[in-house]
Structure formats: structure tokens, C-alpha cells
Design a protein around this motif. Sequence first.
Motif, PDB file in Angstrom:
ATOM      1  N   ASP A  34       0.845  -1.194   0.000  1.00  0.00           N
ATOM      2  CA  ASP A  34       0.000   0.000   0.000  1.00  0.00           C
ATOM      3  C   ASP A  34       0.882   1.246   0.000  1.00  0.00           C
ATOM      4  O   ASP A  34       1.883   1.322   0.717  1.00  0.00           O
ATOM      5  N   ALA A  35       0.451   2.220  -0.781  1.00  0.00           N
ATOM      6  CA  ALA A  35       1.230   3.451  -0.919  1.00  0.00           C
ATOM      7  C   ALA A  35       1.276   4.243   0.390  1.00  0.00           C
ATOM      8  O   ALA A  35       2.289   4.867   0.712  1.00  0.00           O
ATOM      9  N   TYR A  36       0.174   4.254   1.134  1.00  0.00           N
ATOM     10  CA  TYR A  36       0.074   5.168   2.286  1.00  0.00           C
ATOM     11  C   TYR A  36      -0.242   4.477   3.608  1.00  0.00           C
ATOM     12  O   TYR A  36      -0.451   5.146   4.606  1.00  0.00           O
ATOM     13  N   GLY A  37      -0.366   3.158   3.606  1.00  0.00           N
ATOM     14  CA  GLY A  37      -0.601   2.436   4.857  1.00  0.00           C
ATOM     15  C   GLY A  37      -2.046   2.011   5.021  1.00  0.00           C
ATOM     16  O   GLY A  37      -2.964   2.693   4.544  1.00  0.00           O
ATOM     17  N   PRO A  38      -2.267   0.877   5.707  1.00  0.00           N
ATOM     18  CA  PRO A  38      -3.615   0.331   5.878  1.00  0.00           C
ATOM     19  C   PRO A  38      -4.550   1.315   6.591  1.00  0.00           C
ATOM     20  O   PRO A  38      -4.201   1.849   7.633  1.00  0.00           O
ATOM     21  N   GLY A  39      -5.712   1.552   6.008  1.00  0.00           N
ATOM     22  CA  GLY A  39      -6.714   2.397   6.656  1.00  0.00           C
ATOM     23  C   GLY A  39      -6.304   3.854   6.760  1.00  0.00           C
ATOM     24  O   GLY A  39      -6.776   4.583   7.641  1.00  0.00           O
ATOM     25  N   HIS A  40      -5.442   4.329   5.845  1.00  0.00           N
ATOM     26  CA  HIS A  40      -5.021   5.737   5.941  1.00  0.00           C
ATOM     27  C   HIS A  40      -6.213   6.658   5.637  1.00  0.00           C
ATOM     28  O   HIS A  40      -7.211   6.237   5.053  1.00  0.00           O
ATOM     29  N   SER A  41      -6.046   7.921   5.993  1.00  0.00           N
ATOM     30  CA  SER A  41      -7.208   8.823   6.016  1.00  0.00           C
ATOM     31  C   SER A  41      -7.813   9.115   4.649  1.00  0.00           C
ATOM     32  O   SER A  41      -8.944   9.564   4.564  1.00  0.00           O
ATOM     33  N   ARG A  42      -7.075   8.905   3.562  1.00  0.00           N
ATOM     34  CA  ARG A  42      -7.656   9.188   2.245  1.00  0.00           C
ATOM     35  C   ARG A  42      -8.278   7.951   1.609  1.00  0.00           C
ATOM     36  O   ARG A  42      -8.907   8.044   0.559  1.00  0.00           O
ATOM     37  N   PHE A 199      -5.386  -6.115  -7.848  1.00  0.00           N
ATOM     38  CA  PHE A 199      -5.401  -4.664  -7.632  1.00  0.00           C
ATOM     39  C   PHE A 199      -6.687  -4.303  -6.884  1.00  0.00           C
ATOM     40  O   PHE A 199      -7.776  -4.327  -7.455  1.00  0.00           O
ATOM     41  N   ALA A 200      -6.523  -4.034  -5.584  1.00  0.00           N
ATOM     42  CA  ALA A 200      -7.664  -3.659  -4.728  1.00  0.00           C
ATOM     43  C   ALA A 200      -7.448  -2.207  -4.312  1.00  0.00           C
ATOM     44  O   ALA A 200      -7.255  -1.902  -3.140  1.00  0.00           O
ATOM     45  N   CYS A 201      -7.459  -1.338  -5.296  1.00  0.00           N
ATOM     46  CA  CYS A 201      -7.004   0.043  -5.079  1.00  0.00           C
ATOM     47  C   CYS A 201      -8.145   1.041  -4.934  1.00  0.00           C
ATOM     48  O   CYS A 201      -7.929   2.260  -5.119  1.00  0.00           O
ATOM     49  N   GLY A 202      -9.332   0.578  -4.625  1.00  0.00           N
ATOM     50  CA  GLY A 202     -10.435   1.493  -4.331  1.00  0.00           C
ATOM     51  C   GLY A 202     -10.628   2.538  -5.413  1.00  0.00           C
ATOM     52  O   GLY A 202     -10.632   2.243  -6.613  1.00  0.00           O
ATOM     53  N   ALA A 203     -10.758   3.787  -4.994  1.00  0.00           N
ATOM     54  CA  ALA A 203     -11.024   4.888  -5.925  1.00  0.00           C
ATOM     55  C   ALA A 203      -9.806   5.253  -6.779  1.00  0.00           C
ATOM     56  O   ALA A 203      -9.897   6.106  -7.651  1.00  0.00           O
ATOM     57  N   TRP A 204      -8.664   4.618  -6.490  1.00  0.00           N
ATOM     58  CA  TRP A 204      -7.456   4.851  -7.306  1.00  0.00           C
ATOM     59  C   TRP A 204      -7.473   3.966  -8.564  1.00  0.00           C
ATOM     60  O   TRP A 204      -6.651   4.159  -9.446  1.00  0.00           O
ATOM     61  N   LEU A 205      -8.359   3.004  -8.640  1.00  0.00           N
ATOM     62  CA  LEU A 205      -8.338   2.064  -9.785  1.00  0.00           C
ATOM     63  C   LEU A 205      -8.409   2.781 -11.138  1.00  0.00           C
ATOM     64  O   LEU A 205      -7.695   2.399 -12.066  1.00  0.00           O
ATOM     65  N   PHE A 273     -14.423  12.769  -8.185  1.00  0.00           N
ATOM     66  CA  PHE A 273     -13.417  12.983  -7.143  1.00  0.00           C
ATOM     67  C   PHE A 273     -12.142  12.221  -7.474  1.00  0.00           C
ATOM     68  O   PHE A 273     -12.197  11.064  -7.886  1.00  0.00           O
ATOM     69  N   ASP A 274     -11.002  12.872  -7.276  1.00  0.00           N
ATOM     70  CA  ASP A 274      -9.723  12.182  -7.429  1.00  0.00           C
ATOM     71  C   ASP A 274      -9.118  11.979  -6.041  1.00  0.00           C
ATOM     72  O   ASP A 274      -8.719  12.952  -5.394  1.00  0.00           O
ATOM     73  N   PRO A 275      -9.026  10.740  -5.569  1.00  0.00           N
ATOM     74  CA  PRO A 275      -8.594  10.503  -4.183  1.00  0.00           C
ATOM     75  C   PRO A 275      -7.142  10.886  -3.949  1.00  0.00           C
ATOM     76  O   PRO A 275      -6.726  11.089  -2.811  1.00  0.00           O
ATOM     77  N   GLU A 276      -6.363  11.005  -5.014  1.00  0.00           N
ATOM     78  CA  GLU A 276      -4.932  11.275  -4.856  1.00  0.00           C
ATOM     79  C   GLU A 276      -4.649  12.763  -4.652  1.00  0.00           C
ATOM     80  O   GLU A 276      -3.787  13.128  -3.868  1.00  0.00           O
TER      81      GLU A 276
END
Length: 382
Positions: A34-42, A199-205, A273-276
Amino acid sequence: MRQRYDVAVVGAGAFGAWAAYHLRQRDKRVVLLDAYGPGHSRSSSGGETRIMRMGYGPDDLYTRFALRSMKLWREFMRRSGEQLFLPTGMLWLARKRDRYPQKSLETLTRLRVPCEKLPRVELRKRFPQFSLRGIDWGLLEPEAGVLLARRAVQAVVAQAVEDGVEYIGEAVETPRGGSRLDAIVTNTGRRVVADEFVFACGAWLPRIFPDTVGKRMFPSRQEVCFFSVAAGSSSYALPAMPAWYSYADNIYGTPDIENRGIKMGFDGHGPQFDPETADRIVSPRGLRTMREHLRTYFPELRDSPLSETRVCAYENTSNGDFLIDRHPDIENVWIAGGGSGHGFKHAPAVGEYVAGIICGDGRPEPRFAYAGKATVQVRSVY
Ligand SMILES: Cc1cc2nc3c(=O)[nH]c(=O)nc-3n(C[C@H](O)[C@H](O)[C@H](O)COP(=O)(O)OP(=O)(O)OC[C@H]3O[C@@H](n4cnc5c(N)ncnc54)[C@H](O)[C@@H]3O)c2cc1C
């Protein structure tokens, strides 16, 4: 020699964490990134709470998925010793003409899920903190509740790591190449070699697969507000107040959990929305509307101060069905996403499903297929 994994799971939100957990349970050598860690705020899984309910209108599929997930959440809590579910119950507030709660009542009754139809007078008696303007009846799911989302994701990842999953905190670059992938590359230049990739990347897919998934997923901006309750009040906390959803206004809420205040969110889809890149600041209009709803539903709290806010992404598919399938062009790449604002509760069953189809013994669910995902949004799953 470089390690070769059976499966690399990209994304440690609820879907990826549970997929990695189940794959490891099935003896696979698994790496989770994961780029930012499990359960990160974004991440969509990064809020404090997510509602766990079984009612899905006439929809057997998600009711059964929720039931299976509840069992798996409970097993996981027993195993890990973590208390991740609060049995608040779930109250649907409905008008006479609302068909969805009526259908939920019928499906829940048929599947023997505990539920009660409450006439207005009974609602008033049992839940006096709600003003019932425009509400004719309620559907109570007494065994539903609230999952402590961020903590739950972090607990599942911690358990998976203890079980032997390797975790890497790096961002994975968009895979390039032909019809089969040998390795993924991270932002540090690390190559991760595996047989299968999830790839389980949520809104980043859509950012990762713009030409395929990107045309079939519609991340939306969703705002959440927490409002303070009066000093010493117990009416808005457990056990007095349930999680709730109102058909009249398409809004939902939870009681005061962890002393944050009551939570209220609008379930209608916000703007794209762009989550990044997006800032997470609630809009003045959103806040104004939510305060109006606060006044309508909880007149006693009409002037309560706002205690916290969140902005989060729904990772919507065209109709709200999950997208869990092989990538259309890369044979050993799987997509697990499209939680569409209702996915968190289902993550244990989603993870189990992903492990099943990758191990070759799961039955594919046609509603999760890539082929069924349209490029125009018409929501039918709530
Ligand atoms: C405000 C709000 C309220 C909700 N309420 C409910 C509810 O009450 N009940 C319910 O069941 N569901 C609810 N949902 C939906 C639910 O939270 C989501 O469906 C679910 O959390 C999605 O999980 P996910 O793992 O697919 O995505 P995410 O949690 O977003 O995880 C994706 C992960 O992928 C990582 N990632 C992305 N790209 C890369 C990359 N290139 N390399 C490495 N890592 C990467 C991200 O960092 C992220 O951690 C709600 C959602 C929101 C936003």
C-alpha cells in the motif's frame, strides 16, 4: 535469489486486506502493498466507522454476503481478541411509499434475519431522540451495528502479517506490457514478482487502469459531519441510539461513538473525485445542508457545534455492484473494487471470494463481472 510470490495484492484497504488474509489462510505466499498504509485517512476504508446492515431491498446477493461477512467478522474478532463491531442495531426510517425498506423487510424475513417493523407510535416510544417529521414507519435490524473501520483494517493486516503475509509500504506503478504480467514495480524501483496480481485500489483504480476500469468506475466526493452532543447526555450514544438511514433525505448516521459526536452523511453521489489530489475540506454548502438535516432529525441538537468532518471517496461502479474479475486484457491481473459506498461490511466475504476465484474453486458471480459494468452510471444497489 529474488522472492517469487504466489499472489501480490496491491491496496491494503478493506478489500485488499481481507483478500491477503484469506489467500494466506489458503497457504499462498502473499505480499500486500500500500502506498500510504492500511486504513489511511484518504482511503475509503479509513473512516472511524462503517455501518454493518443486512437489509438490501429485494437483493438476496448482498444480504447473503453481509450475513457471511458478519460471521467472518465475528470469527476474526474472536481470533484477534479485537472488539471491532458495536451492536448498535440499524434503523431504517421510511415513508409509506418507500418500496426499498418494504422489500428489505420481506427479504430479511424470508432469510430469517432478525428484524422488526415499527409503526410511528412505536418509533416515537423507543427512539425519542429522532424527530419523525414525514416518517411513517421504521425497520429495525437489531443485530446490525457499526464496524470500527480504520481499526478493523489495521487489525486484519496485522493478523495477516503475523500469519506470514509480507507487507510493503510503497506505491505500485501502473503495470505496462502485454497480456501477462511478470512483476510490478514500486516507487522505489523495487520489482515484485508473482504469479497472480490483485489490484484492490479502491477509488485509485481508474488512475491505474484509465483505459479499462477507468471508463467503468465513477469515484465521487462524499462529505461526513460529526456534531457534538450535550454534556452528560446518553440519548445519542449506545445503547439508546442505533445507526440509521432515512429514505426521505438519503442520509445516514451513527450514534456518538468514541465521544466524537453523532455522525451524519449524505448517501447521494457527490461530484467526481480524485482521491490522490483532492483536499479533504467539507464544502460550505454541504455543511449548511447537513445542519438543516440535523435540525430536522434531532431538533434538540439544532445548534450543536460541528466537532469533526471527513471527505471520502465512494468508488462507484455503474450500478453499485462490485467489480471483482480478471482484468480484461491481462490474464493474471485481478481487479477487486467498486465497493460503491456500501462495500466495507462485505470485505470479509469479498476477500474470501477473491481467494476462491484465484485458487480456482470459487464460483464466479455474474454481477461482479467486468463485462456487466457499463460506462454510464445508473445506480440500483444502495
Ligand atoms: C463516507 C463513506 C461512508 C461509507 N459508509 C459505509 C458504510 O456505512 N458501510 C459500508 O459497508 N460501506 C461504507 N462505505 C464504503 C466502504 O468504505 C468502501 O466500499 C470500502 O472501504 C472500499 O474499500 P477498498 O479496499 O476497495 O478501498 P480503499 O479503502 O480506498 O483502499 C484502497 C487502497 O489502495 C491503495 N492504493 C491505491 N493505489 C495504489 C498504488 N498504486 N500502490 C499501492 N497502493 C495503492 C490506497 O492507498 C488504499 O489504501 C463508505 C464509504 C465512504 C467514503
